[in-house]
Design a protein around this motif. Structure first.
Motif, mmCIF file in Angstrom:
data_model
loop_
_atom_site.group_PDB
_atom_site.id
_atom_site.type_symbol
_atom_site.label_atom_id
_atom_site.label_comp_id
_atom_site.label_asym_id
_atom_site.label_seq_id
_atom_site.Cartn_x
_atom_site.Cartn_y
_atom_site.Cartn_z
ATOM 1 N N LYS A 169 -20.859 5.742 -16.313
ATOM 2 C CA LYS A 169 -20.749 4.418 -15.744
ATOM 3 C C LYS A 169 -19.953 4.476 -14.438
ATOM 4 N N PRO A 170 -20.390 3.740 -13.418
ATOM 5 C CA PRO A 170 -19.700 3.783 -12.116
ATOM 6 C C PRO A 170 -18.220 3.406 -12.196
ATOM 7 N N PHE A 171 -17.873 2.444 -13.075
ATOM 8 C CA PHE A 171 -16.471 2.047 -13.126
ATOM 9 C C PHE A 171 -15.575 3.157 -13.672
ATOM 10 N N LEU A 172 -16.109 4.035 -14.513
ATOM 11 C CA LEU A 172 -15.309 5.154 -15.007
ATOM 12 C C LEU A 172 -14.907 6.069 -13.854
ATOM 13 N N VAL A 173 -15.826 6.297 -12.948
ATOM 14 C CA VAL A 173 -15.540 7.126 -11.772
ATOM 15 C C VAL A 173 -14.517 6.426 -10.874
ATOM 16 N N ILE A 174 -14.722 5.136 -10.670
ATOM 17 C CA ILE A 174 -13.782 4.361 -9.852
ATOM 18 C C ILE A 174 -12.392 4.421 -10.468
ATOM 19 N N ASN A 175 -12.310 4.233 -11.789
ATOM 20 C CA ASN A 175 -11.016 4.253 -12.460
ATOM 21 C C ASN A 175 -10.382 5.634 -12.405
ATOM 22 N N PHE A 176 -11.190 6.679 -12.540
ATOM 23 C CA PHE A 176 -10.663 8.042 -12.447
ATOM 24 C C PHE A 176 -10.029 8.268 -11.068
ATOM 25 N N ILE A 177 -10.751 7.884 -10.040
ATOM 26 C CA ILE A 177 -10.225 8.020 -8.667
ATOM 27 C C ILE A 177 -8.991 7.143 -8.493
ATOM 28 N N PHE A 178 -9.041 5.928 -9.018
ATOM 29 C CA PHE A 178 -7.921 4.993 -8.975
ATOM 30 C C PHE A 178 -6.653 5.630 -9.538
ATOM 31 N N PHE A 179 -6.759 6.253 -10.714
ATOM 32 C CA PHE A 179 -5.556 6.837 -11.310
ATOM 33 C C PHE A 179 -5.079 8.060 -10.530
ATOM 34 N N GLN A 180 -5.996 8.900 -10.087
ATOM 35 C CA GLN A 180 -5.594 10.092 -9.337
ATOM 36 C C GLN A 180 -4.888 9.707 -8.038
ATOM 37 N N VAL A 181 -5.433 8.716 -7.341
ATOM 38 C CA VAL A 181 -4.809 8.235 -6.102
ATOM 39 C C VAL A 181 -3.435 7.635 -6.408
ATOM 40 N N SER A 182 -3.349 6.881 -7.505
ATOM 41 C CA SER A 182 -2.069 6.278 -7.900
ATOM 42 C C SER A 182 -1.018 7.352 -8.141
ATOM 43 N N TRP A 183 -1.404 8.395 -8.865
ATOM 44 C CA TRP A 183 -0.452 9.471 -9.155
ATOM 45 C C TRP A 183 -0.039 10.187 -7.870
ATOM 46 N N LEU A 184 -1.013 10.528 -7.031
ATOM 47 C CA LEU A 184 -0.707 11.239 -5.785
ATOM 48 C C LEU A 184 0.196 10.416 -4.869
ATOM 49 N N LEU A 185 -0.078 9.129 -4.752
ATOM 50 C CA LEU A 185 0.781 8.267 -3.936
ATOM 51 C C LEU A 185 2.192 8.206 -4.503
ATOM 52 N N SER A 186 2.282 8.049 -5.815
ATOM 53 C CA SER A 186 3.593 7.961 -6.461
ATOM 54 C C SER A 186 4.396 9.239 -6.277
ATOM 55 N N ALA A 187 3.763 10.360 -6.504
ATOM 56 C CA ALA A 187 4.466 11.641 -6.423
ATOM 57 C C ALA A 187 4.840 12.028 -5.002
#
Length: 173
Positions: free
Chosen positions: A2-20
């Motif tokens: 599902k497209p939203f799963l990919v969006i959410n995966f990218i969302f979390f990875q970007v969130s972690w990278l920004l935070s770190a």
């Protein structure tokens, strides 16, 4: 997939990278990402419910800050870490939903490995500091995440199943 799963995966990875990498400077962008998630999420109510996991994670991290296992420059958990927990929590219903099919022993192992790895990577990127030995740091996070991940996944699973049941009952009326 599902497209939203990919969006959410990218969302979390970007969130972690920004935070770190940017910590406090990332706070506004993390808030924007989280709001965007809720705007486009196909399961807003379930995502809102699973934010309870973020509260538990923040309490655990606050305890680790108090114990000086992680040092963030203050005695209170910073906004970027609170928002990262929120991003993680909502990902449990989407890109991490595959974990809902796993037995608890597997979740314990995944938590005991991925939790310390994530925090150690953030430590290496200087998102925070520690005043404890590396082995103590890793063991502490292994224990914490061996408990947190199965609990979080189970909470997400139960919330999701409860919402599905409520939707089926509502559609039958």
């Amino acid at each position: 997939m599902k497209p939203f799963l990919v969006i959410n995966f990218i969302f979390f990875q970007v969130s972690w990278l920004l935070s770190a990498n940017f910590t406090d400077e990332a706070t506004a962008f993390l808030l924007l990402l989280l709001l965007s998630h809720f705007i486009i999420s196909p399961s807003k109510l379930a995502d809102l419910k699973v934010l309870a996991i973020a509260v538990i994670g923040c309490l655990v991290d606050q305890g680790l800050i108090y114990a000086q296992v992680i040092n963030v420059g203050s005695t209170a958990i910073p906004a970027w870490l609170i928002l990262l927990w929120c991003c993680f929590a909502v990902s449990l219903n989407h890109s991490f939903a595959w974990m809902q099919k796993l037995a608890v022993p597997y979740l314990v192992c995944i938590g005991a490995i991925s939790g310390p790895a994530s925090y150690y990577a953030a430590l290496s990127l200087q998102a925070f500091d520690t005043s404890v030995a590396t082995s103590y740091f890793l063991i502490t996070f292994a224990i914490a995440w061996a408990v947190l991940l199965p609990m979080a996944v189970n909470f997400s699973r139960v919330s999701t199943m409860k919402m599905i049941k409520e939707n089926k009952e509502a559609s039958c009326v």
